[in-house]
Design a protein around this motif. Sequence first.
Motif, PDB file in Angstrom:
ATOM      1  N   GLU A  48       0.838  -1.209   0.000  1.00 57.65           N
ATOM      2  CA  GLU A  48       0.000   0.000   0.000  1.00 57.65           C
ATOM      3  C   GLU A  48       0.872   1.257   0.000  1.00 57.65           C
ATOM      4  N   LEU A  49       1.849   1.278   0.900  1.00 52.94           N
ATOM      5  CA  LEU A  49       2.667   2.466   1.107  1.00 52.94           C
ATOM      6  C   LEU A  49       3.539   2.783  -0.110  1.00 52.94           C
ATOM      7  N   THR A  50       3.974   1.729  -0.825  1.00 55.33           N
ATOM      8  CA  THR A  50       4.834   1.944  -1.996  1.00 55.33           C
ATOM      9  C   THR A  50       4.010   2.128  -3.274  1.00 55.33           C
ATOM     10  N   ASN A  51       2.680   2.169  -3.105  1.00 53.25           N
ATOM     11  CA  ASN A  51       1.755   2.323  -4.252  1.00 53.25           C
ATOM     12  C   ASN A  51       1.940   1.225  -5.303  1.00 53.25           C
ATOM     13  N   THR A  52       2.357   0.050  -4.850  1.00 56.86           N
ATOM     14  CA  THR A  52       2.533  -1.069  -5.780  1.00 56.86           C
ATOM     15  C   THR A  52       1.176  -1.560  -6.262  1.00 56.86           C
ATOM     16  N   PRO A  73      -2.898  -0.432  -6.509  1.00 53.04           N
ATOM     17  CA  PRO A  73      -3.865   0.663  -6.339  1.00 53.04           C
ATOM     18  C   PRO A  73      -4.836   0.341  -5.210  1.00 53.04           C
ATOM     19  N   LEU A  74      -5.251   1.353  -4.470  1.00 45.17           N
ATOM     20  CA  LEU A  74      -6.130   1.158  -3.303  1.00 45.17           C
ATOM     21  C   LEU A  74      -7.400   0.395  -3.646  1.00 45.17           C
ATOM     22  N   TRP A 129      10.598   2.525  -3.921  1.00 46.99           N
ATOM     23  CA  TRP A 129      10.533   3.344  -2.710  1.00 46.99           C
ATOM     24  C   TRP A 129      11.584   4.457  -2.779  1.00 46.99           C
ATOM     25  N   MET A 152       8.794  -3.656  -5.502  1.00 50.32           N
ATOM     26  CA  MET A 152       8.226  -2.368  -5.090  1.00 50.32           C
ATOM     27  C   MET A 152       9.240  -1.253  -5.368  1.00 50.32           C
TER      28      MET A 152
END
Length: 602
Positions: free
Chosen positions: A29-33, A35-36, A66, A64
Amino acid sequence: MADRSHIRNFCVIAHVDHGKTTLSDRLLELTNTVPLRQMRDQLLDSMELEREHGVTIKARAVRMAWTGRDGEVYELNLIDTPGHVDFNYEVSRSLAACEGALLLVDASQGIEAQTLANAYLAVEQGLAVIPVINKIDLPNIDLDVVREDLRRALGFKDEEILLASGKTGQGVPDLLHAVVERVPPPSGDGAAPLRALIFDSHYDAYKGVVAHVRVVDGALAAADRILPMATQRASELLELGVFAPEPRPVHALSAGEVGYVATGLKTVADCRVGDTLTLAARPAVEPLPGYRPAKPMVFAGFYPQRAEDYPALRDALEKLRLNDASLVYEPETSQALGFGFRAGFLGLFHLEIVQERLEREYGVDLIATSPSVEYRVVTQKGDEIAIDNPAMLPDPGTILEIREPWMRVTIIVPTTYVGPIMDLAQTRRGSLVDMSYVDPTRAMLRYDMPLSEVIVEFYDQLKSRSQGYASLDYELAEYRAADLVRLDVLVSGTLVDALSVIVHRDRAQHVGRGLVSKLRELIPKQMFDVRIQAAIGGKVVASETVKAKRKDVLAKCYGGDITRKRKLLEKQKEGKKRMKMVGSVEIPQEAFLAVLRIRDDA
């Protein structure tokens, strides 16, 4: 082609249920790998069984991106490893594919047996280990105690320990920065012949075996012809790509990168976990170290409940084997159960998973026999034979000795439960090797114990005697000679080979008594007496009788001469005699499970 100094390969290791997969969700989630809108819980656990049991069964890799504190963008390759002791070899191969590891410890439970085992594995392989205390959002936790655990048991300094919550995402950015700063970039010779470690594989109906690889030396391009070094099965490369987390094709993988190779091979056994992949045109001289074939430890017979389902069971096992190279099986026949298969597994949990998958995914109704281990039988002639089915044990007169596998068992348990756990281990022929304290409240016990005693409900007993607080890890130590005998079960004089077990001579009578009394309750009543016996060779050690059902043949005689009643009873007696001669007894599935419970109670 990625700059090697900007690549970080790391994995997440922990005990079962310490939050590996939940933390992996937050990292994605945090690395936008991902989509939500596509995000869901336990994203890397793709199998329904993994979600139900809350245990990762298959390792998963994901790439990922970062941005570090220096403003540079780094390529992070994460491998989510299995947590159960049965899949220890897969964990060791996943560690070999990385330079760093996040060691997760549950804030509420502290260090457990599998945590220690995996931490030692990582240190042995020279990985940079980053200790992380997970689940810090839970109420009533004492972080100082867990920190002290990590200091005392594994020698970490306070400033090295990170705090995070996989559920809320707290502390996860610091964790990613730590990976960039503490994990070294991959080394390797980009100009050398290709050497890529296969750390996992799965089967795809269109692409054949898809090998998950970490390129150590050299480079791999989409048009190359590849060669697994252990099996020497060369094949064209169908597709080259990375997991993000869905497969994404790429043109090339260079030294230090992690991705997948669609080999086109038709069986997973041709492309095994731990093997080295090289190029057919320019093969490497030496494979990467550490490869060994996965060795089954536990064996059981699988039989279809209906004889006509045998082809369906065979097809189901074939399909399952495509995805699981550690599953081995061969056809066998039982006098009691007909045609079936003898299958080998990494452990009891692996057996449960395979059985559930066969029943749920392939719709096969199974009868599974009592699990057994592989014994080594030394004959009078000096030959050594491996036996994994009690029914195949040679004649006792030809046997010089029987050797059984012994395990080195590590148990971590709160000090208040040390007594009951020691009592349990002693009843399972365990011998205490060492006892130490992880912290003031918890003890670590190391035992040597026969594998046959560990696989039969030992884990369940361990959990119930410690109210769920004890944790277990085990590894094969050696084969030792023991006074073992085969205990046979006869129902109405007929040997039921699927109920045979190999037990220690001292406990044979006790186990036999328990088994026949349990079978008496489980075998349905017939129109004739059914004799159940437990025997060692020709000697019966225990016996029970299932009394016959009695039909009231005098119900219609409401008066009249006594001779009429006698005549009816004589006729019934004759009929029962005839029945006894031709009678066959149906044995329910519960009877085979009873073998487990009896050995557990013994």
